[in-house]
Motif scaffolding. Structure first.
Motif, PDB file in Angstrom:
ATOM      1  N   VAL A 169       3.621  23.381   8.617  1.00 47.56           N
ATOM      2  CA  VAL A 169       4.430  22.264   9.117  1.00 47.56           C
ATOM      3  C   VAL A 169       4.921  22.641  10.521  1.00 47.56           C
ATOM      4  N   ALA A 170       4.599  21.801  11.500  1.00 50.22           N
ATOM      5  CA  ALA A 170       5.036  22.064  12.872  1.00 50.22           C
ATOM      6  C   ALA A 170       6.418  21.453  13.075  1.00 50.22           C
ATOM      7  N   VAL A 171       7.262  22.187  13.782  1.00 49.08           N
ATOM      8  CA  VAL A 171       8.620  21.698  14.040  1.00 49.08           C
ATOM      9  C   VAL A 171       8.992  21.931  15.499  1.00 49.08           C
ATOM     10  N   GLU A 172       9.987  21.193  15.947  1.00 54.35           N
ATOM     11  CA  GLU A 172      10.437  21.340  17.333  1.00 54.35           C
ATOM     12  C   GLU A 172      11.327  22.574  17.467  1.00 54.35           C
ATOM     13  N   ASP A 173      11.175  23.264  18.597  1.00 55.94           N
ATOM     14  CA  ASP A 173      12.002  24.447  18.880  1.00 55.94           C
ATOM     15  C   ASP A 173      12.507  24.365  20.312  1.00 55.94           C
ATOM     16  N   PRO A 174      13.814  24.175  20.554  1.00 54.07           N
ATOM     17  CA  PRO A 174      14.882  24.147  19.560  1.00 54.07           C
ATOM     18  C   PRO A 174      14.822  22.875  18.717  1.00 54.07           C
ATOM     19  N   GLY A 175      15.451  22.957  17.542  1.00 54.42           N
ATOM     20  CA  GLY A 175      15.353  21.824  16.626  1.00 54.42           C
ATOM     21  C   GLY A 175      16.435  21.819  15.568  1.00 54.42           C
ATOM     22  N   TYR A 176      16.140  21.083  14.501  1.00 55.04           N
ATOM     23  CA  TYR A 176      17.139  20.754  13.485  1.00 55.04           C
ATOM     24  C   TYR A 176      16.944  21.637  12.248  1.00 55.04           C
ATOM     25  N   ARG A 177      17.837  22.592  12.115  1.00 54.25           N
ATOM     26  CA  ARG A 177      17.691  23.582  11.046  1.00 54.25           C
ATOM     27  C   ARG A 177      17.696  22.980   9.647  1.00 54.25           C
ATOM     28  N   ALA A 178      18.467  21.918   9.465  1.00 48.87           N
ATOM     29  CA  ALA A 178      18.558  21.331   8.121  1.00 48.87           C
ATOM     30  C   ALA A 178      17.187  20.807   7.680  1.00 48.87           C
ATOM     31  N   ALA A 179      16.396  20.334   8.638  1.00 43.54           N
ATOM     32  CA  ALA A 179      15.043  19.861   8.296  1.00 43.54           C
ATOM     33  C   ALA A 179      14.153  21.062   7.971  1.00 43.54           C
ATOM     34  N   TRP A 180      14.257  22.109   8.784  1.00 43.00           N
ATOM     35  CA  TRP A 180      13.447  23.315   8.516  1.00 43.00           C
ATOM     36  C   TRP A 180      13.721  23.804   7.103  1.00 43.00           C
ATOM     37  N   GLN A 181      14.999  23.776   6.782  1.00 41.78           N
ATOM     38  CA  GLN A 181      15.420  24.258   5.462  1.00 41.78           C
ATOM     39  C   GLN A 181      14.808  23.430   4.340  1.00 41.78           C
ATOM     40  N   VAL A 232       3.327  17.880  22.908  1.00 46.00           N
ATOM     41  CA  VAL A 232       2.260  17.418  22.015  1.00 46.00           C
ATOM     42  C   VAL A 232       0.970  18.196  22.265  1.00 46.00           C
ATOM     43  N   ASP A 233       0.784  18.686  23.512  1.00 42.06           N
ATOM     44  CA  ASP A 233      -0.397  19.526  23.787  1.00 42.06           C
ATOM     45  C   ASP A 233      -0.362  20.781  22.922  1.00 42.06           C
ATOM     46  N   ALA A 234       0.836  21.329  22.745  1.00 37.73           N
ATOM     47  CA  ALA A 234       0.966  22.543  21.918  1.00 37.73           C
ATOM     48  C   ALA A 234       0.593  22.233  20.471  1.00 37.73           C
ATOM     49  N   LEU A 235       0.933  21.036  20.016  1.00 37.90           N
ATOM     50  CA  LEU A 235       0.550  20.635  18.654  1.00 37.90           C
ATOM     51  C   LEU A 235      -0.970  20.487  18.563  1.00 37.90           C
ATOM     52  N   VAL A 259      -2.875  21.419  10.083  1.00 37.79           N
ATOM     53  CA  VAL A 259      -1.435  21.108  10.126  1.00 37.79           C
ATOM     54  C   VAL A 259      -1.182  19.939   9.173  1.00 37.79           C
ATOM     55  N   ARG A 260      -0.331  20.162   8.201  1.00 40.58           N
ATOM     56  CA  ARG A 260      -0.070  19.100   7.214  1.00 40.58           C
ATOM     57  C   ARG A 260       0.902  18.053   7.759  1.00 40.58           C
ATOM     58  N   ALA A 261       1.902  18.536   8.484  1.00 41.92           N
ATOM     59  CA  ALA A 261       2.935  17.604   8.940  1.00 41.92           C
ATOM     60  C   ALA A 261       3.596  18.139  10.199  1.00 41.92           C
ATOM     61  N   VAL A 262       4.143  17.215  10.976  1.00 40.42           N
ATOM     62  CA  VAL A 262       4.982  17.614  12.113  1.00 40.42           C
ATOM     63  C   VAL A 262       6.301  16.860  11.973  1.00 40.42           C
ATOM     64  N   TYR A 263       7.390  17.601  12.135  1.00 36.49           N
ATOM     65  CA  TYR A 263       8.716  16.979  12.077  1.00 36.49           C
ATOM     66  C   TYR A 263       9.207  16.819  13.512  1.00 36.49           C
ATOM     67  N   THR A 264       9.585  15.592  13.870  1.00 38.03           N
ATOM     68  CA  THR A 264       9.987  15.359  15.256  1.00 38.03           C
ATOM     69  C   THR A 264      11.123  14.347  15.360  1.00 38.03           C
ATOM     70  N   GLU A 282      -2.374   9.468  18.182  1.00 36.65           N
ATOM     71  CA  GLU A 282      -3.832   9.621  18.151  1.00 36.65           C
ATOM     72  C   GLU A 282      -4.220  10.929  17.460  1.00 36.65           C
ATOM     73  N   LEU A 283      -3.514  11.995  17.841  1.00 33.76           N
ATOM     74  CA  LEU A 283      -3.788  13.312  17.237  1.00 33.76           C
ATOM     75  C   LEU A 283      -3.539  13.275  15.730  1.00 33.76           C
ATOM     76  N   ALA A 284      -2.445  12.635  15.347  1.00 32.50           N
ATOM     77  CA  ALA A 284      -2.086  12.568  13.922  1.00 32.50           C
ATOM     78  C   ALA A 284      -3.169  11.817  13.151  1.00 32.50           C
ATOM     79  N   ARG A 285      -3.643  10.731  13.741  1.00 32.38           N
ATOM     80  CA  ARG A 285      -4.677   9.924  13.068  1.00 32.38           C
ATOM     81  C   ARG A 285      -5.960  10.747  12.904  1.00 32.38           C
ATOM     82  N   GLU A 286      -6.316  11.378  14.011  1.00 24.19           N
ATOM     83  CA  GLU A 286      -7.585  12.125  14.025  1.00 24.19           C
ATOM     84  C   GLU A 286      -7.568  13.296  13.046  1.00 24.19           C
TER      85      GLU A 286
END
Ligand SMILES: Cc1ncc(COP(=O)(O)O)c(C=O)c1O
Length: 507
Positions: free
Chosen positions: A231-243, A264-267, A276-281, A303-307
């Protein structure tokens, strides 16, 4: 059944007429527990301790009543209670005996006649700890990091009236078991709001009401994720979601964030080598930096998510509070492929304590989320959900949101002005386009941990950048909520921050 008039805390030692058993009971007619239960507990405790063996005879009710100076009916009631619980067996002809079927216990000395102390340790191991994290809310005057709404302006009188109606309207069925996906009226009201203001072409069945967005994230985890998933997450980001995701034993991969939001290039680079199963954003107002995801990145992400078949978990936690121009429409509004799970909350437009949030997603995801929700808590608070639905239908929530938006916008501007005035070149801060917190950049020569520690001593809790960093790296930033304080309070809080900085610089 208990006899009145027993002297308080009368201590009696009942000696069984034929055996050696003595019942140490400290009866107290002032205790909330009735006397018959006090007697029953004392006898059961003696059986548990092994002082009374299976098959042992208990004194006759008359004799015990006389010893304890209670009415005989009280003793009969105690014996009745013990018999109902299986501790004793009573035969009219022979008397009352400790049940023969109970296991023989080692005789243990009673430590005292007081009720047994609660065990301080579990007698079994717990599952491995997954590194839990929760909000820190120190008991200081100004707790600023989260970006909380001002609870003083919530229309609580309207809510109370709507709640009362929901509770008393027999047609609402709000007190019964109901739809685990949420009260139908609230599902419909949220769907209508999402269609009207966020361009989501959905109906009530595409919405699942949750206890805050935190439960929506948990339902996403339970519906989508298996151990080992990425699961890809934003850094810095929301710890409660990571948890919430970590609880499903997934591998979180942090992705960088800049002024254009999630990189998004990094993703895309990650997705080239890894499934990658999911990205939280948080595209609208990135948490914690407040950046809005740029238009080019939005298109690229969809587009990336669809592909690649990546689920995009879009957390739009402060949609209503966008100050510069119209709110940006969510990714979900442009999602034709069914990639996006849209997560929202009423925490910011109403109050966090209501614990109301929702997710909107394709039907099979909603159906699965509803089943998962059922297994957690059957359903939500349908009385509250119906009351809030009524407030949506009457336009009360929308009116409050509009009022709060104007108020928070002026507080945003006031706080930015104050910070610039009292902190000068120590910080750089721009008014965020939306949200209810600022992301402040601190000058490199300032010791951020020392500053925040001193500020806390003076009564202001602001979160240092490190708090949001995936790897706990120190970041030269502070996050400060502005919405929950009026201008007078903002003045006080910013003065204290300046004072804390002076103290740190001096030392
Ligand atoms: C990124 C983000 N999502 C969601 C929420 C709201 O969470 P909940 O709806 O569980 O109260 C917050 C609140 O601070 C948040 O910062």
């Amino acid at each position: 059944v208990a006899t009145r008039g027993t002297p308080p805390a009368a201590s009696a030692s009942a000696r069984a007429s034929r055996g050696k058993w003595a019942l140490p009971v400290a009866l107290d007619s002032h205790r909330r527990e009735p006397l018959f239960l006090q007697i029953a507990r004392a006898i059961a405790d003696d059986v548990r301790r092994g002082r009374l063996r299976p098959g042992a005879r208990l004194p006759g009710s008359r004799s015990l009543a006389a010893t304890l100076r209670v009415h005989r009916n009280t003793v009969l009631a105690a014996y009745g209670e013990l018999a109902a619980e299986g501790w004793v067996e009573t035969s009219r002809a022979r008397g009352t005996f400790v049940s023969a079927g109970l296991p023989e216990l080692e005789r243990r000395r009673p430590s005292s006649t007081a009720p047994a102390a609660r065990p301080t340790r579990a007698a079994y191991p717990l599952a491995p700890d997954r590194g839990f994290w929760s909000y820190e809310r120190p008991a200081v005057r100004f707790v600023m990091p989260d970006g909380l709404p001002d609870l003083r302006v919530v229309p609580t009188a309207t809510l109370a009236r709507a709640y009362r109606r929901a509770l008393r309207d027999p047609a609402s069925q709000a007190l019964a078991y109901g739809d685990p996906g949420g009260h139908p009226r609230l599902r419909a009201a949220i769907a209508e709001m999402l269609a009207a203001t966020r361009g989501l072409a959905i109906g009530a069945e595409d919405v699942v009401v949750t206890r805050g967005s935190q439960m929506a994230l948990e339902l996403v985890g339970r519906s989508l994720l298996s151990p080992g998933d990425v699961v890809a997450v934003e850094d810095p980001g929301y710890r409660a979601a990571w948890q919430a995701f970590r609880a499903h034993r997934v591998r979180l991969v942090p992705l960088p964030v800049d002024a254009g939001g999630l990189d998004v290039d990094a993703l895309a680079a990650l997705a080239r080598t890894t499934r990658v199963r999911a990205v939280y954003t948080t595209p609208h107002h990135q948490y914690p930096t407040t950046a809005t995801l740029s238009a080019g990145r939005r298109l690229a992400l969809l587009e990336l998510a669809r592909e690649k078949g990546i689920a995009v978990v879009e957390d739009d936690y402060t949609h209503e509070f966008h100050y510069d121009g119209r709110p940006v429409l969510p990714l979900a509004s442009a999602d034709r492929a069914g990639s996006v799970i849209y997560v929202g909350t009423l925490t910011k437009i109403l109050a966090p304590g209501l614990r109301l949030g929702y997710l909107a997603a394709p039907p099979e995801v909603c159906a699965r989320a509803v089943r998962e929700r059922f297994s957690i808590d059957i359903q939500g608070d349908h009385v509250l959900e119906q009351a809030i639905a009524e407030m949506f239908e009457d336009g009360e929530v929308q009116r409050h949101a509009r009022r709060a938006r104007r108020l928070y916008e002026s507080r945003r501007d006031f706080m930015v002005k104050r910070l610039r005035k009292v902190l000068g070149s120590a910080i750089a801060v721009e008014p965020p386009p939306g949200g209810i917190a600022l992301w402040v950049t601190v000058a490199p020569d300032i010791d951020v941990p020392a500053w925040t520690a001193r500020a806390r001593e003076l009564g202001v809790f602001v979160a240092a950048g490190r708090h949001f960093s995936f790897a706990d790296r120190p970041l030269p930033n502070l996050r400060m909520g502005f919405a929950s304080f009026d201008n007078h309070e903002i003045t006080e809080a910013t003065n204290l921050l300046a004072q804390a900085l002076r103290d740190v610089r001096r030392s």
